[in-house]
Scaffold this motif. Structure first.
Motif: not given
Length: 189
Positions: A154-159, A164-167, A174-178
């Motif tokens: 995970v990564r920080s997010a606005v609001g 999620p950043a990747a799974y 590692r598969i990144g989430i666009a």
């Protein structure tokens, strides 16, 4: 400053040259506080490679002994009709030990201080098993358990506190989430 420089662990001088597996095991050694040794042993109990803050001989003996223990357990489980053994964890007064099968021929052995086996370290052991298999060109064995969890970075997010950043897919890839298309809340949280 690197993770290695910040770590509490200090590697003992080696008694064999480094192999293509050394850096994989070194990452695990420095992953968590309380980890003392990592050994990669073959089906004869010979140490293929290791990374350790313990004496090299003690590390190799721990690897060989855990192979004996794992083999005895596997035979007993087979006779009971319980299926394949793939991981053995022993907790003792001065050390905890983990034996994790990599393949039919190889075993990863981890030695920690008591109580140091955390979920983070267990995840690191699984990551190391996947890396060792990739490096050695070993297929995932038929007896490998299908874990019912999904690892998500995970990564920080606005609001929202995180997104999620990747799974991590099969074999620890590692598969990144666009981008995130939406979200939902489960329960009253």
């Amino acid at each position: 400053m690197s993770r290695r420089e910040r770590s509490w662990a200090r590697e003992s001088p080696r008694d064999q040259i480094e192999s293509e597996f050394t850096e994989i095991m070194r990452r695990l050694l420095y992953r968590a506080t309380g980890l003392l040794a990592v050994a990669f042993v073959d089906s004869d109990g010979e140490c293929v490679d290791y990374c350790s803050s313990l004496d090299p001989y003690a590390t190799k003996v721990a690897g060989a002994q855990m192979l004996v223990s794992m083999s005895a357990l596997a035979e007993r489980m087979r006779r009971l009709g319980a299926g394949q053994s793939w991981m053995l964890t022993l907790h003792a007064e001065e050390r905890d030990l983990v034996a994790r099968r990599v393949s039919d021929e190889y075993l990863l052995v981890v030695v920690t201080k008591p109580g140091a086996l955390t979920r983070r370290l267990t995840g690191g052991i699984e990551d190391t098993v996947a890396e060792l298999r990739r490096e050695a060109g070993l297929a995932v064995p038929d007896w490998e358990p299908l874990l019912d969890s999904v690892r998500v970075e995970v990564r920080s997010a606005v609001g929202w506190p995180y997104a999620p950043a990747a799974y991590f897919g099969e074999g620890g890839t590692r598969i990144g989430i666009a981008f995130v298309m939406g979200r939902w809340m489960d329960g009253k949280g």
